[in-house]
Every structure is written in structure tokens, then in C-alpha cells.
Write an enzyme that holds these catalytic residues in place. Structure first.
Site: not given
Ligand SMILES: Cc1ncc(C[n+]2csc(CCOP(=O)(O)OP(=O)(O)O)c2C)c(N)n1
Ligand SMILES: Cc1ncc(C[n+]2csc(CCOP(=O)(O)OP(=O)(O)O)c2C)c(N)n1
Ligand SMILES: [Mg+2]
Ligand SMILES: [Mg+2]
Lengths: 331, 345, 345, 331
Positions: D68, D137
Site C-alpha cells: 500500500e 478488518h
Molecule cells: C497490509 C495488508 N494488505 C492487504 C491485505 C489483504 N490480504 C490478506 S491475505 C493477502 C494475501 C497474502 O499473500 P501471502 O503473503 O502470499 O500469504 P498467503 O495468503 O498466500 O498465505 C492479502 C492481500 C492485508 N491483510 N494486509
């Protein structure tokens, strides 16, 4: 926690009072340590930490890389695991860098975990215009922290409260932000010397009693308002209250005063819209609606950033004259 | 030392048991979510069990971990009790967070589990902070920060790793590269061959291991732990893994096809480890089936417990904001108590 | 192309002239600050001139740069007029920012100078953004983000570089490694041999060049520019340099000794480049002295201009918050106008 | 900008209205494009962007890495250099990550540079509790943006305003934050179809006229308040105003209503202390002091985070019942 040991006092500046508070708490509790940018050998950009590194060493007065998100985040993790960090964020304008760690971790962990952690972290930071430092080094953002659940916010206006609130913040098991206005570091006052002296978070202080109008002020505007009150003495009797704690806010002291005077001016350097003023005004209205004889007056920054040029900066910054005018409008 | 280390047969069997427990927990949670029994968001760990279990196997009981939004596996690997985890998913009063946290915030600080975290990338600063406490107080522990492949793009991760590196703290960062951040493939989030390349920016060792292989993960973490305890600072470990289910339950998974999932399933961390243990004579098919049944029973018990447990009292919403109470909140707490005392509302 | 490129003798002489102008500007600003004429914070570029000038020499006129708190050198290198710069330092109405910005915020967006920036690490996201506009609209430009060694620790730098790399944007990141972030040596901020190692985390080339050598910088930037325009994405360049003066004017510099400063002065970017041009027969001592005198005259004129220029009218404090006016601010603007119309206050 | 073309309308949900706004503006102006996490093929986590990627391609509907700070910062730089990004921050709780870029760059550049740049960037983000998404959230943080100088903030309560404000935000040369409450995406309403229809930023809307009490509401609480007004009709005549724009705030419309009714309830989901409520209350008091017949009532979240368990979440979230009680206290 009562105001113990206020019998013996010493005259000192706000800067010295804060340093004394830090020194005493570092002395008292081995789990307390400080971190921030150039707080060590440089003694802090605004010279608050001074020579503390000589006394306590670089493990307890830690210079950090320039990464507010990293070290505020780390302080949060450290506070959850048994130590008590005291963080300096050089200018409060930089709090944006660490806002995620502040809002989602520091502020929320205790609650989200059902109370299964403490969060004894203190954040000291500087606020305010007046030194030509322009828009990115002059902000007053404490309303953000006062508004956000799970954080406590204090804003000393005198040397005494600067010392007492800093110590209370460090001893608190909750995250406390201490907002130091940079224009009052040189302001002097009487400060209790008893190392057990603290100022309870959540209590305002009537700095001067009066009967015609109440001025609830913060930070620099406390001193400015006291000067105005002195000037007006004889004509208008002005009660001056230092809010000291923005969250929790001492509604009782404010209401009591307004019930007596019937008039209220709120003077705080934050931008006027959705600033500190509105909350104070609303609580006064909610609790002393029928005592109010005139509309509450707000003195603050008129929703601009702080411009560089002294002419412009003077124009937007609230000061004693603005407090005087506000008093004039309702008395 | 943890309850299980991979250098003994018992330890290996225990590791397998934990992986089975995780899978059973998460498949059950997925079903219960689909049936509308669990509110909010649920991110499951199915397919990735070897990473959490391999990591925690190499840790001591009092070491810390800071988890992610996909945290159930980390919890069970760290020894948390599925009963209170499930109760938390159901929002019950004696869930790990008294119902305040839910799936995304399960924590047990006393057990060294510093919380699942709904913010991508927030674990590493937490781990750096725990490592700072350890270092400051001279304790014999380490702190692990888990993060996803997507999280590697977060600035706070870099700040935290840089701080741990510069201060030489006993931290370990474990990247769970499951190839996607929500629906976005890792290639669209980063331009590097291995996410462990990130380590180079901070002057620490970075290794990439097979995250479907619990022993490979454990070995890397064990080495990192030694390094950290020897005062040589943090390590970054990338574990290549895969999630079988959607990003969260309910995800339609438009971004990948079933074939891809099937190919990864062939390297299933549980099936492959089971085979290895059988090959080594440390396990039989029969014992495995028994273990599997036990794991399922554990989770069914947890589920029954969770369903029957009490909801929190509404007035608890006003507790735990601060160590002491503040008047701003206290008046609502009193109203809530009065309301139920009076029986109305 | 810029007004000066280092592949012609005229260009080289012009580069030298700009370095002289920068030095003259900054030494003058330092003196005027010491005399209390300039408010706020002033961070000077003395010693680092080769980085800004080398970079801008390799850029086209319509390329963008995003600067730092130490921005005067970047401004002059990019062709900004010292008159309006000095007027801005004096807070005057026709300074580059009409007196609203001061030293830390000088900007001239039309000239491609996206602003000095009081926030450490804020330049790179700005450069990534400008590169995004370029890419989106298919223009033939690049965007350079300057940052200090200390700024490399900022998460937003990593996020910006990663975004530029993943999206393959025409951006260039120039690290001015002057060995200190305020009073903290680079070794206490990072644990890497070269700050250009950071590039590895984002899959882009990283090079370290002699930042006291204007041609070395220009060559690296030229190559990076070609790469960017060829659609091969960003480059990270670390220029090793040194600031002769304190972090800001007034800094007591407890963190270093005069010897260290002296050693770096021996590699002075102006003196060494001058020698080289004389050796190549492109310059004589006499011409150099003339250039130096000219540079000084330019700055003296700028100073005289700044001192005599008008202060902004107080009501201007209420302008430029938004494209249109909002009632919240408008009423203060009206009061301010009324006040001066009425002659009081 | 007048409300042109409101003659022809179509019934649609808030979600559809926002998507239509985005589609129309992408259509109208090539310099407009969107970026955010999983807004492309995934269609957005709360399904707002939907299939826009099919229509406009991945250059104009850009999936970003999870950074972000990086993409809000980049959007700021892009807006200063000739393009018009529309950013989605998936949940407003993540705004902390990009707060530095928001507060020090996006909000300040125009001013610091003496007006020498425009800042046509739109930030869409989701707010609010009600789906069991727990504390990280479910936040409502719009008071931060409304308070901070240099940013505009809007908060639609109906499908019509959702469309009109989104379009106005994209057309604005200033940074505008559009705060979408996630619980009203399915709420339906009549929406003008004229592609030139916009809702001017800074104008509230009287959604229902009444004479006994004014309810100034935002987001989800607009609909809830309308339901309450309907319920009470016959007994108490409730005027319901959708604030629509938090900054600038339409003081005139509020004051006019309060002058008529003499009573005011402010209903907004942000935490009560230093929230939206206090500013609205204070403006009402400043401008209609002698018209007020009773203390102003605030309905909001009682300074807690949003807890996970439905029992607890219900407890702290303000709703129609709270609005009804507040009305009851002063009528
Ligand atoms: C700062 C922030 N931005 C966006 C999100 C929304 N979000 C939750 S999980 C996720 C994907 C995370 O990907 P990764 O780090 O690869 O973890 P995975 O879900 O694959 O275990 C996103 C974008 C968030 N929770 N926090
Ligand atoms: C986010 C942020 N943190 C801290 C500061 C205070 N500060 C201003 S300049 C500076 C040092 C920067 O060091 P470096 O990046 O190496 O640049 P240099 O001053 O050496 O050119 C610091 C800490 C700031 N302006 N912004
Ligand atoms: Mg992933
Ligand atoms: Mg430096």
C-alpha cells in the site's frame, strides 16, 4: 496514583523535565530502554535525550536505522514479550510511517487477544509549528491518536506535567503517546523532585482559577493562555485548564469549570475540523448543556498545513491573541 | 527443546501427527465455515503443514513465533490446544482470545505464539521485537516471524529484517511461498528468482528449501536457530509450498486450474513424509491410520467443545481495551451489565 | 537531451559550472542561515555535487527527478533558477513555492523537478509514480528517485522499487551514500557491503560508483536510462560520496572528526574534475577562475533578489489547499483579507 | 456542478452503482485507471470492480503487489505527472501502511509547492463492522482523513450518492477518499443513468424531511435511520440527512435542519471520542446555538475495536436501535 511528593520542587525547562523523567525511569527499572533516531551521541535532534547515553550506554539508549515502521513494530513486539521500550519519533509528521504498527498491532493486540498481553510502550514525539520547519515538520496530529481506540495520548503544557506525564506513560502497561510541543522546550516551571512523582493519565489541571470564562488549552497554548489571563486580570477573570491528557479526557474537570463560568474557549494547535476542540466542546455541551451562556469558541489551525514563510506561519498558527479574541467574543 | 525434534523416530512420528492434526482441523474448519457456522474470514493451511511443523520442530518450547492470517497450522505446530482454537473460531468465551479475535488473531503469548495477524507483513516486526526482548534480557531463545510470498513486498518486512540484521538479533524469518498472494501469482508481485534473494538486501543468509518436506524445513530452521543463538544474527528461509484450498474459504479460484493443484498434491507433505517413515521402518500403514483417526477424533472433540461452549457476555466487549478502565468506555460497560441484569434488550 | 551531456567538451564545462553554482549557492545559504536570515532547516549538498550533476547530465530535459531534504544540488543540476530558489529559502512570495515550502520543499513540476522532500525515503515512490505516468501514456522519459544511505532502511523505498521492478517501469534510483544518516554512520543502519546490494531483493541491476566523479555517475545513469527506455526496467545506482558540512546547518558533528572530512576533501568532485578538464585541454585555470567568479556572482544576484523580494500576503496562507475553495478555510481567508484591507492587525 | 440528469433512474445496489461509476469514468477519460490488490481477475475481494478488467484490460485495471505504501505513493507521483489513478485499499484498516504517503505527500504537495501541482487521485476503501471480520478488518477510520488538511472525504449512504460521489471524486483535481461501508453493498436504490450525473463534494442530502428531530447519519446508518424514521412516522417526525461529504462538511444543510427541528442526533460508525459526531455537533452548536432545545446525541462505536464474536460485535456496533433510543432521549 496520587500526586505524591509535590512539596519539594526545582525550577527547570520542559526539556530538562522530560530528560529527568527519562533518567529517573531508566534508573528505576532495568526493563526500560529507549530507542529512536540519533537519540544517542547526537542527544536527539531537539536535544531532549542529551547525555543520557553516557549514563546508560547504547543498549539502553539505542540509535535506530531510519525505519519508524521497523522500530515501532519492534517496540510493540518487545512490549508484548517482557520489556518496556520508550520510543522517540523525531517529528510527529513521521508517525505516518509507523501508523500500521500503531493502529493494528500496538493499539489492538491486548483487545484482540482477549487481554492476554500487556502493551507497556511509550511513544514520545514532537509537534507544532513556529520554527519555520514547513509542512512536513510542523504538524500537530494528536487528534488521530486520541481518536483511535486502544491508545492513550497526553500533551503536557508545563514542565511539571511534562515530567509527571512522561513518567506515568513509562510506568503504564498501556501504549501511551506523549506529544511534546517543540516551542515550549525552553519554557520553565516548578517541577517536583520526588522520584515517585507522576501525573495520573486522565486528569486535567486547573492552572489558574477564574470565574468568567474557561480556557481549556493544550501544549504551547497553556502558557499563552496563562499570559492572556494575567493580562485580562481585573477585567475578565479567566480560568485556564491544561487538558494534559487527551485520551482519556478529564470530562469532570472541564464540566465543573464550565458550570462555574458558563463560557468555554478550547485552544489547541490541531487543525480545527474534527480536532481536539470539537470533542471538548461536545462533552461540555453533553454534560453542562444548560450552564452554557454562549457558544463555545475554538482556537486552532484553520485546516491548512503549516507554511514555511514566517509571515504565513504566523498567520495560521493559533496564539495568545487568538485566545484573547475568542474570549472577547463571548465575554 | 520442543516436544518433538526430527532427529528421533518419536519426534518424526509426532511431527507427522501434528501435520495430520492441522489438516484435520483445517478441513473441519472449512466445512463448518461452508455451513455458515463460523463467521468472518478463514484462511486454511492445507498443503502447507510441513512448513509450520518443520519450523516449530526445530524450536524450543519457549521460543516465539509471530504468525500470519493463515495461522492455524502455526498454532498447532507450536502446541496450542485445538479445543480453544476451535472455540475461538466459533467466537466463544473460552476461545484463546475469549472470542474477541477469531481465526485471524488466535494468540497464546505465554506459549510463545504472538498471534495470527490480519495484516500482511506484520509478523516480522513482531518477531524482531521479541528478539529484541530476548537479546536485551539475555535470554536463551529465538523469535520466528512467518510471512507469505505476497508479504515480501511489504515495507515493514524490510524494515524489520534490516533492524534485526543491523542489531544482530536472534530472529528467523520464514517465508511461506505458496505461489500466490490471494489470486495474484508470485511472479506478478516480485521480479526475483527466489524470494530468499531478499536476504541480500539486509546482509543475512537467505536459503530456499522444499517446503513440502518437513525435514528440509526443520534442518534450515535448526541451522538458523544455531546461528542466531551463536550471536550471528538472523536468517531468512524461503519454504516453497502450496495451498490446496482457496485463499480464503469461499474463494472461487479463477486464477488457477485444478491441474496445477493436482500436480502439487502429488508432493503432499503428509503422504510423502508418511512414506518415508514407513520406508525407514518407523511407521506402519496401520499405525498411520490409527494416528489419522486420532487426529480426527481430536478435532471432532474440539468441535463439539466449541459448539457447546458459552458465548461471551455482551459486556465483555468493553473489557481488555486497557490495563485499567477509562470513563469513556466504562459507562457503556455499565449499561451493558445493567441491561442484562435487568434482563431486557 | 539535457542542456549538458558529458560527451562533449562544452557539456563537461557546463557540468563543472553547475557544480560550482551549487557549491556557491550552498555555501552562501549556510552563511545566511548562520546569520539568522533563513528560517527552518537547511541541509547542504557541499561535497556531493557530482552526484546530482552527473545524474542530471545524463537525463533529458523533460525527465523527472524526485529529490530529498538535501535538494539544492538537484535543483540546480536540473536547471532551476537560483534566484527563485534563494527567494524560496527566504520565504518570499515569488520563490518556487511562493514561500510556502522553503528549502525542504523546492519544486518545479513543469521543469521535471518533483520536489525536495522532508520525508526520508519518500522520493522513490514519487519516481515510481512518475514512471507509471510515463509508461501509461507511452512517453519517452524516465524518472529518477534520489535517496540517502539512511533512506535505504525505509520500507517505502523497498515497496516503490519492487513495484517499479515488477511493472517494469522506466525508473532509476540513485542512492547518495554520504556515509551518514544525520549522526549515525551507515554501518549502524545497514549490514551490507554495498547499498546497491538492495537491488538484488527486487531483481534489478545494482551498481556502485564513485560519487565524487561526475563522469562515473553520468555513465551509470546513462546506461540505466537506456535500459529503462528499452523497456528493461529500473536500475539502482549507489554513488559513494560525502558531505563536508554538518547534517543540517547548526549540527555540532560530534560523530566524526575533522580528519575524516579532510580525507574526503582530497577527492573533491569539483577540484578533481577541473584538473581532468585542464589535463584534457578543455579548460584553463583562468577560465576556471572566471567560471567560479561567475557562479559567485550568480548567487550574489540571487541573494540580493531574494532579500528584496516581497513577503507573501498573509491571506496567501489560505490558498492552494485545494483546487477549489472549501468553506472551512474560506472564512479565514476572508478574515485575513479584511484585516489587511482595514489595515489593522 | 449541478445534479444533472437525475430524471432517468435505474434501480441498483450500491455495489453496482460504484462499478457503474468506475466504468463510466474509465470510458470517459483515458487518463483514468485503477490499481489495487486483486481488483482484476478476482474482481475485488468484496466484488466491487467485478469484470471491469475484461472491458478495460490490465493496464487500466491494475493488480498491485501487496504494498500500500508503494502504490499509494506511486499514485501520488502519478497524479502529479499527468494521469488520474483510482486506488482501491482493500480494507481501510490497511490505510496505516500508506499513511506517510497520504499525509505528507498526497495531502501536502499542492500546498507546499505553492499550488504548482494538481493531485487528481481517488482512494476507494471499505469500512465498517458487521461481517465478523474482527478488529483488523472492520474499522471505520474516516475521521482521520476528514481531520487531516488537504484531503477530501466522502461517505455515501445510498446507491445514488455512491455513484455520484465516486464520479465526482474521480473528476476532482484534489485527493478524495471514498469510504464505502461494506454492509451496504447490497442495499438498493434509484440511481440516475445520465453519465454526466455527479454528486457535488461538500453537499449533504436531506433523504427524508421531518420536523421534530434531525438525524445526521453516514453510510450504513443512513439506511438504518430511514427505517427508524419510517417506524416512528405518525409519532415523531424525523428528518434524515445523509452527510455524504465529511470534508468539506455541509454545515448549511445541517444548520438549516436543526433550526427547524431544534434537536440533533449524529449517527456514524466511527469511535465516539474525537469522531465525526463531535464536529457535526460543534458546528450545529456554533451556528444554531439558540435553536437547540436539547443536548445533541451521539451514536457511534463506544471507543472499542470491533470484536470478532457476533455477540460482542453486535454489542458495540451502532444500529437503528441506537438511533431510536437516541431520538427517544430527546423527544
Ligand atoms: C497490509 C495488508 N494488505 C492487504 C491485505 C489483504 N490480504 C490478506 S491475505 C493477502 C494475501 C497474502 O499473500 P501471502 O503473503 O502470499 O500469504 P498467503 O495468503 O498466500 O498465505 C492479502 C492481500 C492485508 N491483510 N494486509
Ligand atoms: C521518515 C523520516 N524519518 C526521519 C527523518 C529525520 N531525518 C531527516 S534527514 C535524516 C537523515 C537522512 O539520512 P540519509 O538518507 O543518509 O540522507 P543524508 O541526510 O545523508 O543526505 C533523518 C533521520 C525524516 N525526515 N523522515
Ligand atoms: Mg502466498
Ligand atoms: Mg546519508
Amino acid at each position: 496514583m496520587a500526586q505524591a511528593g509535590i512539596e519539594q520542587t526545582e525550577t527547570m525547562t520542559v526539556r530538562e523535565a522530560i530528560r529527568q523523567a527519562l533518567r529517573e525511569e531508566l534508573d528505576r527499572d532495568d526493563d526500560v530502554y529507549m530507542m529512536g533516531e540519533d537519540i544517542g551521541d547526537m542527544g536527539g535532534v531537539l536535544a531532549v535525550t542529551g547525555d543520557l547515553i553516557d549514563e546508560f550506554g547504547e543498549e539502553r539508549v539505542r540509535d535506530t536505522p531510519i525505519s519508524e515502521a521497523g522500530f515501532v513494530g519492534a517496540a510493540t513486539g518487545a512490549a508484548a514479550t517482557g520489556t518496556r521500550p520508550v520510543v522517540e519519533i523525531m517529528f510527529s509528521d513521521f508517525m505516518g510511517v509507523s501508523m500500521e504498527q500503531t493502529m493494528n498491532q500496538m493499539a489492538k493486540m491486548r483487545y484482540m487477544f482477549g487481554g492476554k498481553t500487556e502493551m507497556p510502550v511509550t511513544i514520545r514525539t514532537t509537534e507544532g509549528g513556529g520554527m519555520g520547519a514547513a509542512s512536513q515538520h510542523s504538524g500537530t496530529v494528536h487528534a488521530w491518536i486520541a481518536h483511535f481506540p486502544g491508545l492513550k495520548a497526553v500533551s503536557p503544557g508545563t514542565a511539571e506535567s511534562a515530567k509527571g506525564l512522561t513518567k506515568a506513560a513509562i510506568r503504564s502497561d498501556d501504549p501511551v503517546f506523549v506529544f511534546e510541543n517543540k516551542m515550549i522546550y525552553e519554557r520553565q516551571g516548578e517541577v517536583p523532585t520526588d522520584p515517585e512523582f507522576t501525573v495520573p493519565i486522565g486528569e486535567a489541571a486547573v492552572e489558574r482559577e477564574g470565574s468568567d470564562v474557561t480556557v481549556l488549552a493544550t501544549q504551547r497554548l497553556v502558557g499563552d493562555s496563562l499570559d492572556v489571563a494575567e493580562d485580562l486580570a481585573g477585567g475578565t477573570s479567566v480560568e485556564v485548564i491544561d487538558a494534559r491528557s487527551l485520551y482519556p479526557l478529564d470530562t469532570d474537570t472541564i464540566v465543573e469549570s464550565v458550570e462555574k463560568t458558563g463560557r468555554l474557549v478550547v485552544a489547541d494547535e490541531s487543525p480545527l475540523s474534527y480536532g481536539i476542540h470539537a470533542e471538548v466542546a461536545t462533552r461540555a455541551m453533553e454534560n453542562a448543556f444548560f450552564s452554557l451562556d454562549a457558544p463555545i469558541q475554538r482556537v486552532g489551525t484553520p485546516d491548512t498545513h503549516i507554511p514555511f514563510s514566517p509571515t504565513l506561519e504566523d498567520e495560521v498558527l493559533p496564539d495568545g491573541d487568538d485566545v484573547r479574541e475568542a474570549i472577547g467574543r463571548i465575554t | 527443546m520442543s516436544d518433538y525434534t526430527l532427529d528421533s523416530a518419536e519426534g518424526r512420528v509426532e511431527a507427522l501427527r501434528r501435520m495430520l492434526t492441522i489438516r484435520s482441523f483445517d478441513e473441519t474448519a472449512g466445512e463448518r465455515f461452508a455451513d455458515g457456522e463460523i463467521p468472518g474470514f478463514v484462511h486454511l493451511y492445507v498443503g502447507e503443514e510441513a512448513v509450520g511443523v518443520g519450523t516449530c520442530a526445530a524450536l524450543n518450547d519457549d521460543d516465539y513465533i509471530a504468525s500470519t492470517h493463515r495461522g492455524h497450522g502455526h498454532c498447532i505446530a507450536k502446541g496450542l490446544n485445538p479445543k480453544y482454537m476451535m472455540a475461538e473460531l466459533y467466537g466463544k468465551a473460552d476461545g484463546y482470545c475469549n472470542g474477541k479475535g477469531g481465526s485471524m488473531h488466535i494468540a497464546d503469548v505465554d506459549a510463545g505464539m504472538l498471534g495470527a495477524n490480519g495484516i500482511v507483513g506484520a509478523g516480522p516486526p513482531m518477531a524482531t521485537g521479541a528478539a529484541l526482548s530476548i537479546d536485551y534480557q539475555g535470554r536463551d531463545q529465538v523469535a520466528v516471524g512467518f510471512l507469505g510470498d505476497g508479504a515480501v513486498a511489504q515495507g515493514q518486512v524490510h524494515e524489520a529484517v534490516n533492524l534485526a540484521s543491523t542489531w544482530n538479533l536472534p530472529a528467523i524469518f520464514v517465508i511461506e511461498n505458496n505461489r500466490y498472494g490471494e489470486g495474484t501469482p508470485v511472479e506478478q508481485q516480485h521480479n526475483v528468482d527466489n524470494l530468499s534473494d531478499t536476504a541480500a538486501a539486509h546482509g543475512i543468509p537467505g536459503v530456499t528449501v522444499d517446503g513440502m518436506d518437513v525435514t528440509a524445513v526443520a534442518e534450515a530452521v535448526e541451522e538458523a536457530r544455531k546461528r542466531a543463538r551463536a550471536g550471528d544474527g538472523p536468517t531468512m528461509i524461503e519454504a516453497e509450498t502450496y495451498r490446496y484450498r482457496g485463499h480464503y474459504e469461499g474463494d472461487e479460484q479463477v486464477y488457477r486450474d485444478e491441474d496445477e493443484v493436482e500436480r502439487w498434491r502429488e508432493q503432499d507433505p503428509i503422504a510423502s513424509f508418511k512414506e518415508r517413515l514407513i520406508d525407514r521402518g518407523e511407521l506402519t500403514e496401520a499405525v498411520f491410520e490409527e494416528m489419522q483417526a486420532e487426529a480426527q477424533a481430536t478435532i471432532e472433540n474440539a468441535l463439539a467443545y466449541a459448539k457447546e461452549a458459552d458465548d461471551p457476555h455482551p459486556s465483555e466487549a468493553y473489557e481488555d481495551m486497557f490495563g485499567d478502565s477509562v470513563p469513556e468506555i466504562e459507562r457503556f460497560a455499565q449499561q451493558a451489565t445493567a441491561r442484562t441484569d435487568g434482563g431486557d434488550h
